[in-house]
Design a protein around this motif. Sequence first.
Motif, mmCIF file in Angstrom:
data_model
loop_
_atom_site.group_PDB
_atom_site.id
_atom_site.type_symbol
_atom_site.label_atom_id
_atom_site.label_comp_id
_atom_site.label_asym_id
_atom_site.label_seq_id
_atom_site.Cartn_x
_atom_site.Cartn_y
_atom_site.Cartn_z
ATOM 1 N N GLU A 1 13.352 -8.927 5.148
ATOM 2 C CA GLU A 1 14.341 -9.461 6.576
ATOM 3 C C GLU A 1 15.728 -9.669 6.121
ATOM 4 O OE1 GLU A 1 13.984 -12.099 10.466
ATOM 5 O OE2 GLU A 1 12.268 -11.377 9.551
ATOM 6 N N ARG A 2 15.833 -10.717 4.925
ATOM 7 C CA ARG A 2 16.711 -11.218 4.746
ATOM 8 C C ARG A 2 18.100 -10.425 3.750
ATOM 9 N NH1 ARG A 2 17.535 -15.121 -0.195
ATOM 10 N NH2 ARG A 2 19.882 -16.568 0.319
ATOM 11 N N ALA A 3 17.477 -9.842 3.196
ATOM 12 C CA ALA A 3 18.668 -8.585 3.288
ATOM 13 C C ALA A 3 19.363 -7.704 4.354
ATOM 14 C CB ALA A 3 18.238 -7.400 2.007
ATOM 15 N N ALA A 4 18.434 -7.198 5.223
ATOM 16 C CA ALA A 4 18.251 -6.831 6.281
ATOM 17 C C ALA A 4 19.500 -7.269 6.955
ATOM 18 C CB ALA A 4 16.988 -6.464 7.384
ATOM 19 N N LEU A 5 19.363 -8.460 7.797
ATOM 20 C CA LEU A 5 20.500 -8.959 8.428
ATOM 21 C C LEU A 5 21.431 -9.544 7.708
ATOM 22 C CD1 LEU A 5 17.533 -12.620 9.043
ATOM 23 C CD2 LEU A 5 18.757 -11.105 10.871
ATOM 24 N N LYS A 6 21.512 -9.221 6.653
ATOM 25 C CA LYS A 6 23.343 -9.811 5.580
ATOM 26 C C LYS A 6 23.463 -8.175 5.665
ATOM 27 C CE LYS A 6 25.012 -10.067 1.523
ATOM 28 N NZ LYS A 6 24.656 -9.927 -0.247
ATOM 29 N N TRP A 7 22.436 -6.627 5.759
ATOM 30 C CA TRP A 7 23.620 -5.750 5.662
ATOM 31 C C TRP A 7 24.381 -5.271 7.622
ATOM 32 C CZ3 TRP A 7 21.496 -2.176 9.782
ATOM 33 C CH2 TRP A 7 21.673 -0.966 9.468
ATOM 34 N N ALA A 8 23.194 -6.141 8.734
ATOM 35 C CA ALA A 8 23.920 -6.123 10.132
ATOM 36 C C ALA A 8 24.633 -6.816 10.864
ATOM 37 C CB ALA A 8 23.249 -6.471 10.494
ATOM 38 N N ALA A 9 25.138 -7.726 9.802
ATOM 39 C CA ALA A 9 26.267 -8.972 9.586
ATOM 40 C C ALA A 9 27.378 -7.857 9.394
ATOM 41 C CB ALA A 9 26.262 -10.519 9.090
ATOM 42 N N GLY A 10 27.482 -7.328 8.341
ATOM 43 C CA GLY A 10 28.638 -6.229 8.540
ATOM 44 C C GLY A 10 28.806 -5.102 9.080
ATOM 45 N N GLN A 11 28.115 -4.997 10.407
ATOM 46 C CA GLN A 11 28.510 -4.447 11.133
ATOM 47 C C GLN A 11 28.844 -4.269 12.252
ATOM 48 O OE1 GLN A 11 27.229 -0.585 9.407
ATOM 49 N NE2 GLN A 11 27.106 -2.024 7.885
ATOM 50 N N HIS A 12 29.003 -5.484 12.272
ATOM 51 C CA HIS A 12 29.856 -6.150 13.658
ATOM 52 C C HIS A 12 31.091 -5.304 14.121
ATOM 53 C CE1 HIS A 12 32.935 -8.640 15.497
ATOM 54 N NE2 HIS A 12 32.110 -9.232 16.162
ATOM 55 N N ASP A 13 31.581 -4.601 13.869
ATOM 56 C CA ASP A 13 33.375 -4.257 14.123
ATOM 57 C C ASP A 13 31.672 -2.683 15.120
ATOM 58 O OD1 ASP A 13 34.768 -5.244 13.428
ATOM 59 O OD2 ASP A 13 35.681 -3.456 11.814
ATOM 60 N N TRP A 14 30.860 -2.086 14.440
ATOM 61 C CA TRP A 14 29.991 -0.950 15.331
ATOM 62 C C TRP A 14 29.331 -2.156 16.919
ATOM 63 C CZ3 TRP A 14 24.952 -1.309 16.570
ATOM 64 C CH2 TRP A 14 23.999 0.727 16.668
ATOM 65 N N ILE A 15 28.651 -3.120 16.522
ATOM 66 C CA ILE A 15 27.519 -3.535 17.601
ATOM 67 C C ILE A 15 29.149 -3.857 18.430
ATOM 68 C CG2 ILE A 15 26.823 -5.556 18.194
ATOM 69 C CD1 ILE A 15 26.061 -5.757 15.318
ATOM 70 N N GLU A 16 30.605 -4.809 18.362
ATOM 71 C CA GLU A 16 31.281 -4.431 19.578
ATOM 72 C C GLU A 16 31.861 -3.315 19.923
ATOM 73 O OE1 GLU A 16 32.059 -7.284 20.634
ATOM 74 O OE2 GLU A 16 30.056 -8.078 19.061
ATOM 75 N N ALA A 17 31.531 -2.215 19.110
ATOM 76 C CA ALA A 17 31.535 -0.784 19.871
ATOM 77 C C ALA A 17 30.856 -0.689 20.734
ATOM 78 C CB ALA A 17 31.981 -0.195 18.236
#
Length: 227
Positions: A36-52
């Motif tokens: 879960e920790r690694a997954a959340l770290k990866w997700a944090a790097g997807q900010h632009d995709w999430i906002e789009a």
Amino acid sequence: MSDIEVVRHPRARSMRLSIDPASGRVRLTIPKRGSERAALKWAAGQHDWIEARRAELPLPRPFVPGAVVPVFGESLRLVHDGAARRSVKRTTTTLVCGGPADAFGGRIERWLRSEARRVLEAETLALADSAGITVTSVSVGDPRSRWGSCSSSGAIRYSWRLILAPPFVLQSTVAHELAHRRHMNHGPDFHALERDLLGADPVQARQWLRAHGASLHWFGRSSAGAG
């Protein structure tokens, strides 16, 4: 990101992000034994995709004075009148509500829920009676993932937000749930009875819900992830 819902899925082979179109909430699906920790770290790097993706969501439609709300096929403008009674009054073209302005949205939503139950109960019992189908109760709630449900005991529950949809969509949902009173599946006999109860092909209503259903969940909300 604190607003991410983490879901472990036994069949997931990799991490996956998705946006709930009914709420704007971010869902992070990870394998059953994934970190879960690694997954959340990866997700944090997807900010632009999430906002789009969030930018593509339906616009919030808060219940504020001046807003227009569809009610069983009629467009009604919301009016706040400080001198009027606190209970909501419907006119030909408006919903008028008095009392404190900060309680306006809540009163409008409670009225819509009550109206939804009244209309859905009337539609359900009338169709059930004509078809000889027994229904033990009709109620409304606010589920995110379904528009109606039917228990084996005969209790039918709907999303109150169906009152915001066109009448043919509401009526098709009623026929769908009543068909489940005889067929607790989605087999050929169920679909035949659903069409017979509705007196039409329900495909148009299903298509409308696929195209516009998510937008109904944004009524009464001021922003993504709120409400």
